[in-house]
Design a protein around this motif. Sequence first.
Motif, PDB file in Angstrom:
ATOM      1  N   ASN A  74     -52.599  19.287  -1.204  1.00  0.00           N
ATOM      2  CA  ASN A  74     -53.503  18.136  -1.182  1.00  0.00           C
ATOM      3  C   ASN A  74     -54.366  18.156   0.072  1.00  0.00           C
ATOM      4  O   ASN A  74     -55.576  17.893   0.030  1.00  0.00           O
ATOM      5  CB  ASN A  74     -52.692  16.845  -1.241  1.00  0.00           C
ATOM      6  CG  ASN A  74     -53.484  15.685  -1.804  1.00  0.00           C
ATOM      7  OD1 ASN A  74     -54.708  15.676  -1.730  1.00  0.00           O
ATOM      8  ND2 ASN A  74     -52.806  14.705  -2.355  1.00  0.00           N
ATOM      9  N   GLU A  75     -53.745  18.492   1.191  1.00  0.00           N
ATOM     10  CA  GLU A  75     -54.444  18.514   2.473  1.00  0.00           C
ATOM     11  C   GLU A  75     -55.542  19.572   2.512  1.00  0.00           C
ATOM     12  O   GLU A  75     -56.658  19.313   2.956  1.00  0.00           O
ATOM     13  CB  GLU A  75     -53.438  18.766   3.603  1.00  0.00           C
ATOM     14  CG  GLU A  75     -54.040  18.874   4.989  1.00  0.00           C
ATOM     15  CD  GLU A  75     -54.537  17.553   5.537  1.00  0.00           C
ATOM     16  OE1 GLU A  75     -55.334  17.583   6.494  1.00  0.00           O
ATOM     17  OE2 GLU A  75     -54.149  16.490   5.006  1.00  0.00           O
ATOM     18  N   ALA A 135     -37.322  11.941 -12.323  1.00  0.00           N
ATOM     19  CA  ALA A 135     -37.554  11.652 -10.909  1.00  0.00           C
ATOM     20  C   ALA A 135     -38.713  12.473 -10.367  1.00  0.00           C
ATOM     21  O   ALA A 135     -39.557  11.971  -9.613  1.00  0.00           O
ATOM     22  CB  ALA A 135     -36.282  11.944 -10.113  1.00  0.00           C
ATOM     23  N   TYR A 136     -38.748  13.740 -10.753  1.00  0.00           N
ATOM     24  CA  TYR A 136     -39.755  14.670 -10.240  1.00  0.00           C
ATOM     25  C   TYR A 136     -41.169  14.228 -10.607  1.00  0.00           C
ATOM     26  O   TYR A 136     -42.041  14.105  -9.747  1.00  0.00           O
ATOM     27  CB  TYR A 136     -39.467  16.066 -10.789  1.00  0.00           C
ATOM     28  CG  TYR A 136     -40.487  17.116 -10.411  1.00  0.00           C
ATOM     29  CD1 TYR A 136     -40.406  17.784  -9.195  1.00  0.00           C
ATOM     30  CD2 TYR A 136     -41.522  17.452 -11.275  1.00  0.00           C
ATOM     31  CE1 TYR A 136     -41.328  18.763  -8.849  1.00  0.00           C
ATOM     32  CE2 TYR A 136     -42.452  18.423 -10.932  1.00  0.00           C
ATOM     33  CZ  TYR A 136     -42.345  19.069  -9.726  1.00  0.00           C
ATOM     34  OH  TYR A 136     -43.271  20.019  -9.393  1.00  0.00           O
ATOM     35  N   VAL A 137     -41.375  13.983 -11.894  1.00  0.00           N
ATOM     36  CA  VAL A 137     -42.720  13.617 -12.351  1.00  0.00           C
ATOM     37  C   VAL A 137     -43.154  12.293 -11.737  1.00  0.00           C
ATOM     38  O   VAL A 137     -44.273  12.158 -11.230  1.00  0.00           O
ATOM     39  CB  VAL A 137     -42.775  13.546 -13.897  1.00  0.00           C
ATOM     40  CG1 VAL A 137     -44.111  12.988 -14.354  1.00  0.00           C
ATOM     41  CG2 VAL A 137     -42.565  14.931 -14.491  1.00  0.00           C
ATOM     42  N   SER A 138     -42.257  11.302 -11.764  1.00  0.00           N
ATOM     43  CA  SER A 138     -42.606   9.984 -11.223  1.00  0.00           C
ATOM     44  C   SER A 138     -42.930  10.068  -9.738  1.00  0.00           C
ATOM     45  O   SER A 138     -43.992   9.623  -9.285  1.00  0.00           O
ATOM     46  CB  SER A 138     -41.441   9.004 -11.434  1.00  0.00           C
ATOM     47  OG  SER A 138     -41.124   8.884 -12.799  1.00  0.00           O
ATOM     48  N   SER A 139     -42.014  10.665  -8.981  1.00  0.00           N
ATOM     49  CA  SER A 139     -42.162  10.659  -7.523  1.00  0.00           C
ATOM     50  C   SER A 139     -43.273  11.582  -7.047  1.00  0.00           C
ATOM     51  O   SER A 139     -43.994  11.265  -6.094  1.00  0.00           O
ATOM     52  CB  SER A 139     -40.842  11.037  -6.855  1.00  0.00           C
ATOM     53  OG  SER A 139     -40.477  12.366  -7.175  1.00  0.00           O
ATOM     54  N   ILE A 146     -50.377   8.565  -3.213  1.00  0.00           N
ATOM     55  CA  ILE A 146     -50.261   7.912  -1.905  1.00  0.00           C
ATOM     56  C   ILE A 146     -50.877   8.792  -0.830  1.00  0.00           C
ATOM     57  O   ILE A 146     -51.582   8.304   0.065  1.00  0.00           O
ATOM     58  CB  ILE A 146     -48.783   7.596  -1.577  1.00  0.00           C
ATOM     59  CG1 ILE A 146     -48.234   6.552  -2.533  1.00  0.00           C
ATOM     60  CG2 ILE A 146     -48.648   7.094  -0.135  1.00  0.00           C
ATOM     61  CD1 ILE A 146     -46.761   6.246  -2.345  1.00  0.00           C
ATOM     62  N   TYR A 147     -50.628  10.106  -0.916  1.00  0.00           N
ATOM     63  CA  TYR A 147     -51.193  11.015   0.083  1.00  0.00           C
ATOM     64  C   TYR A 147     -52.720  10.976   0.038  1.00  0.00           C
ATOM     65  O   TYR A 147     -53.384  10.946   1.083  1.00  0.00           O
ATOM     66  CB  TYR A 147     -50.701  12.450  -0.154  1.00  0.00           C
ATOM     67  CG  TYR A 147     -51.022  13.380   0.992  1.00  0.00           C
ATOM     68  CD1 TYR A 147     -50.091  13.633   1.981  1.00  0.00           C
ATOM     69  CD2 TYR A 147     -52.268  14.005   1.094  1.00  0.00           C
ATOM     70  CE1 TYR A 147     -50.371  14.471   3.048  1.00  0.00           C
ATOM     71  CE2 TYR A 147     -52.570  14.838   2.150  1.00  0.00           C
ATOM     72  CZ  TYR A 147     -51.617  15.073   3.123  1.00  0.00           C
ATOM     73  OH  TYR A 147     -51.920  15.898   4.180  1.00  0.00           O
ATOM     74  N   SER A 148     -53.285  10.974  -1.163  1.00  0.00           N
ATOM     75  CA  SER A 148     -54.749  10.912  -1.294  1.00  0.00           C
ATOM     76  C   SER A 148     -55.290   9.613  -0.705  1.00  0.00           C
ATOM     77  O   SER A 148     -56.335   9.603  -0.041  1.00  0.00           O
ATOM     78  CB  SER A 148     -55.146  11.031  -2.773  1.00  0.00           C
ATOM     79  OG  SER A 148     -54.779  12.293  -3.292  1.00  0.00           O
ATOM     80  N   PHE A 149     -54.570   8.506  -0.945  1.00  0.00           N
ATOM     81  CA  PHE A 149     -54.984   7.220  -0.381  1.00  0.00           C
ATOM     82  C   PHE A 149     -54.924   7.254   1.146  1.00  0.00           C
ATOM     83  O   PHE A 149     -55.856   6.817   1.836  1.00  0.00           O
ATOM     84  CB  PHE A 149     -54.082   6.104  -0.922  1.00  0.00           C
ATOM     85  CG  PHE A 149     -54.266   4.785  -0.216  1.00  0.00           C
ATOM     86  CD1 PHE A 149     -55.365   3.978  -0.476  1.00  0.00           C
ATOM     87  CD2 PHE A 149     -53.334   4.356   0.727  1.00  0.00           C
ATOM     88  CE1 PHE A 149     -55.536   2.775   0.188  1.00  0.00           C
ATOM     89  CE2 PHE A 149     -53.487   3.156   1.392  1.00  0.00           C
ATOM     90  CZ  PHE A 149     -54.598   2.359   1.124  1.00  0.00           C
ATOM     91  N   LEU A 150     -53.824   7.772   1.666  1.00  0.00           N
ATOM     92  CA  LEU A 150     -53.675   7.853   3.125  1.00  0.00           C
ATOM     93  C   LEU A 150     -54.671   8.827   3.744  1.00  0.00           C
ATOM     94  O   LEU A 150     -55.104   8.646   4.878  1.00  0.00           O
ATOM     95  CB  LEU A 150     -52.244   8.266   3.482  1.00  0.00           C
ATOM     96  CG  LEU A 150     -51.145   7.240   3.163  1.00  0.00           C
ATOM     97  CD1 LEU A 150     -49.764   7.819   3.450  1.00  0.00           C
ATOM     98  CD2 LEU A 150     -51.360   5.958   3.954  1.00  0.00           C
ATOM     99  N   GLY A 166     -45.857   9.126   5.420  1.00  0.00           N
ATOM    100  CA  GLY A 166     -46.089   7.901   4.665  1.00  0.00           C
ATOM    101  C   GLY A 166     -45.930   8.095   3.171  1.00  0.00           C
ATOM    102  O   GLY A 166     -45.320   7.266   2.479  1.00  0.00           O
ATOM    103  N   SER A 167     -46.467   9.188   2.661  1.00  0.00           N
ATOM    104  CA  SER A 167     -46.376   9.447   1.217  1.00  0.00           C
ATOM    105  C   SER A 167     -44.977   9.873   0.812  1.00  0.00           C
ATOM    106  O   SER A 167     -44.429   9.414  -0.195  1.00  0.00           O
ATOM    107  CB  SER A 167     -47.384  10.528   0.812  1.00  0.00           C
ATOM    108  OG  SER A 167     -47.100  11.755   1.465  1.00  0.00           O
ATOM    109  N   THR A 168     -44.358  10.724   1.622  1.00  0.00           N
ATOM    110  CA  THR A 168     -43.067  11.299   1.249  1.00  0.00           C
ATOM    111  C   THR A 168     -41.927  10.287   1.339  1.00  0.00           C
ATOM    112  O   THR A 168     -41.050  10.253   0.466  1.00  0.00           O
ATOM    113  CB  THR A 168     -42.742  12.508   2.149  1.00  0.00           C
ATOM    114  OG1 THR A 168     -43.811  13.458   2.057  1.00  0.00           O
ATOM    115  CG2 THR A 168     -41.449  13.171   1.726  1.00  0.00           C
ATOM    116  N   ILE A 169     -41.919   9.455   2.356  1.00  0.00           N
ATOM    117  CA  ILE A 169     -40.828   8.491   2.530  1.00  0.00           C
ATOM    118  C   ILE A 169     -40.747   7.529   1.345  1.00  0.00           C
ATOM    119  O   ILE A 169     -39.663   7.213   0.848  1.00  0.00           O
ATOM    120  CB  ILE A 169     -41.009   7.715   3.850  1.00  0.00           C
ATOM    121  CG1 ILE A 169     -40.702   8.631   5.038  1.00  0.00           C
ATOM    122  CG2 ILE A 169     -40.116   6.479   3.885  1.00  0.00           C
ATOM    123  CD1 ILE A 169     -41.054   8.035   6.390  1.00  0.00           C
TER     124      ILE A 169
END
Length: 230
Positions: A74-75, A135-139, A146-150, A166-169
Motif C-alpha cells: 500500500n505504501e 478473519a483474513y478477508v475481514s481484517s 484504514i491504512y489508505s485513510f491514514l 494504526g491500521s494493524t492494531i
Amino acid sequence: MFNFWYGIVFVLVNFCFFLICYRMFGKTGLYAWVGVATVLANIQVVKTIELFGLVMTLGNTMYGTIYLTSDLLNEKYGEKEAKKAVWFGFFTLIMTTVIMQMVLLFQPQEGDVAQPALQTIFGLMPRLALGSLCAYVSSQFIDVKIYSFLKRTFPKREQLWIRNNGSTIISQLIDTLIFCTIAFAGFYPADVWFDIFITTYLIKFVISVATTPVLYIARNFTFTEERANS
C-alpha cells in the motif's frame, strides 16, 4: 524462559527472510511471501506453547508479516496492489485446504508413516481455514482501508509508523476475535480459549510494533526495473 528468548530469535529470522525475499524478488516477492506466510501460519497455529504461564499458539509472527506485506504494498505501490495481495493469500489458503483434504482421503499403504502426522496437522485445517478465511478477508481489507485513510491523513514520510501501527492494531483485534471464535471456541475450555485470545492479540500487537523498523528498511529498497517503469 527458553520460549521467550527463542521466540525473539524466531521473530528476527522471520523478518530477515522477509527482507531477503523483497530485496531479491521485488514486488513479486511480496506476493510470494503472502502466499507462503498464509499457509505456514495456518500450519503453525496447530501447535500450542506456554509463555509466562499463558497458553498461546504459534503462527502469530508469520501471520503478522502478512500485514507488514500489505502495508508495504500500500505504501509503495498503492491500495490496488495491496488488495491484490489479499486475494492472492485468500486463494492460496483455499487451494491448500482443498488439496490437503484430498490427500488425506487416499488410502495409505500398510507401511506408510506419514498419514497419522498429516492427519494431525491437516485434519484440523478445514475448521482453521474457515476461521482464518473469515478473519483474513475481514481484517485484511479493513487494514488496507484504514491504512489508505491514514496515508491521506498522515501523508508525511516520517509518519509511516502511524500508518503502519494504526491500521494493524485495529485490524488484528478484529482478526483475532473472529479467528479464535471460529477455530477454537468449544474445542478448548473457556479459560484456555481466553488465554489463546489474549496472548494471540498481545503477540500480534508486539509483532506489529516490531515490524515498524522492518517496514522503514523495506520502503527504502529500490529496483531498477521499477524505476524504469515509473
